[in-house]
Design an enzyme around this catalytic site. Sequence first.
Site, PDB file in Angstrom:
ATOM      1  N   TYR A  39       0.433  -0.052  16.764  1.00 41.76           N
ATOM      2  CA  TYR A  39      -0.993   0.200  16.964  1.00 41.76           C
ATOM      3  C   TYR A  39      -1.492  -0.593  18.159  1.00 41.76           C
ATOM      4  O   TYR A  39      -0.801  -1.465  18.687  1.00 41.76           O
ATOM      5  CB  TYR A  39      -1.788  -0.187  15.721  1.00 41.76           C
ATOM      6  N   ARG A  58       0.400  -1.646  26.769  1.00 44.06           N
ATOM      7  CA  ARG A  58       1.053  -2.359  25.655  1.00 44.06           C
ATOM      8  C   ARG A  58       1.417  -1.394  24.532  1.00 44.06           C
ATOM      9  O   ARG A  58       2.479  -1.513  23.914  1.00 44.06           O
ATOM     10  CB  ARG A  58       0.156  -3.474  25.143  1.00 44.06           C
ATOM     11  N   ARG A 107      12.039   9.400   1.950  1.00 43.51           N
ATOM     12  CA  ARG A 107      12.204   7.951   2.085  1.00 43.51           C
ATOM     13  C   ARG A 107      13.667   7.604   2.305  1.00 43.51           C
ATOM     14  O   ARG A 107      14.512   7.753   1.420  1.00 43.51           O
ATOM     15  CB  ARG A 107      11.680   7.225   0.840  1.00 43.51           C
ATOM     16  N   HIS A 109      15.853   4.678   5.108  1.00 47.76           N
ATOM     17  CA  HIS A 109      15.617   3.671   6.132  1.00 47.76           C
ATOM     18  C   HIS A 109      15.922   4.169   7.544  1.00 47.76           C
ATOM     19  O   HIS A 109      15.285   3.752   8.505  1.00 47.76           O
ATOM     20  CB  HIS A 109      16.428   2.403   5.835  1.00 47.76           C
ATOM     21  N   LYS A 154       3.571  -4.742  18.848  1.00 46.69           N
ATOM     22  CA  LYS A 154       2.328  -4.704  18.063  1.00 46.69           C
ATOM     23  C   LYS A 154       2.536  -3.733  16.906  1.00 46.69           C
ATOM     24  O   LYS A 154       2.042  -2.606  16.889  1.00 46.69           O
ATOM     25  CB  LYS A 154       1.143  -4.312  18.932  1.00 46.69           C
ATOM     26  N   GLU A 186       1.464 -18.894  18.210  1.00 47.37           N
ATOM     27  CA  GLU A 186       0.133 -18.279  18.314  1.00 47.37           C
ATOM     28  C   GLU A 186      -0.599 -18.421  16.995  1.00 47.37           C
ATOM     29  O   GLU A 186      -0.102 -19.045  16.047  1.00 47.37           O
ATOM     30  CB  GLU A 186       0.264 -16.798  18.689  1.00 47.37           C
TER      31      GLU A 186
END
Length: 292
Positions: A39, A58, A107, A109, A154, A186
């Site tokens: 995101y 980004r 589902r 992986h 991100k 951070e």
Amino acid sequence: MIAGVDQDSVAFLNGAWLPLGEVRISALDRGFIFGDGVYDVVPAYGGQPFRMAHHLARLQRSLAAVRIETGRSTPAWQALVLELLARNPDIGDCTVYLQVTRGVARRDHGFPAGVAPTVFGMVSPLRRPTQDQRTRGLAVISIVDERWLHCEIKSTSLLGNVLARQQAVDAGVDEVVQFRDGFLTEGASCNIWVVKNGVLHAPLRNHLILEGVRYAFLVELAKQAGIPFEARPIGRDEVGLADELLLSSASKEVLPIITLDGRPVGTGRPGPVYGALRAGYDAAIDALVTVA
């Protein structure tokens, strides 16, 4: 109803425009099942996106890192951001949230073949820093950074950040400052800056931190103000002895930290480097809104 959320605001989902409260995503979406997505968040002031090109660059880096192919060019992402703002003209200062997941599949992986990604966008009011936060500063605590080793992506998989942020909430402070192997990384949702003897310092831009868009912006502002800048590993002791500590993010902009683990940072008041960066930040926002 969800407190603080305008469910009548116009959102985007896979090519459709609809009220946010009517958006429905499959329980088999890999973003829901695995947190398999990325995101970004573009702030906007007076309806004008701020440093949009940097945020979208980004986003594209994050998509490439996790191997999600949307087929969308940067101009297409720009058009989506602008359309979200145009369809929500009364929201004022806001953030445009963009999320892309690997899509809906059984589902498993491994990456599914032939699955279209889920693309979602929404607009939310931006709660800018208060005058008290700007002039009095924030309190933080230090914690061990226990997140994964690809913080430069991100990702929507933010459990580590959520748990870190909750430590701040439990301690009654504004944020955490994280350390990995004794070195500064951070905050839970922001970059951290250290000022010593008039020099602005930040951790290296690598896989241990998310390079906030404000990272490059504050470096630009420091240069404009004649403030020396250095990116390097920063030890815990250096943070504790800082003249000033700052944090930055899309929603927090840039703010001073005045206490760390209950002890004053420097004089215990916002310092001159923060003041110069804050003034430059405000001037950039004023210029954006004035031009518009």
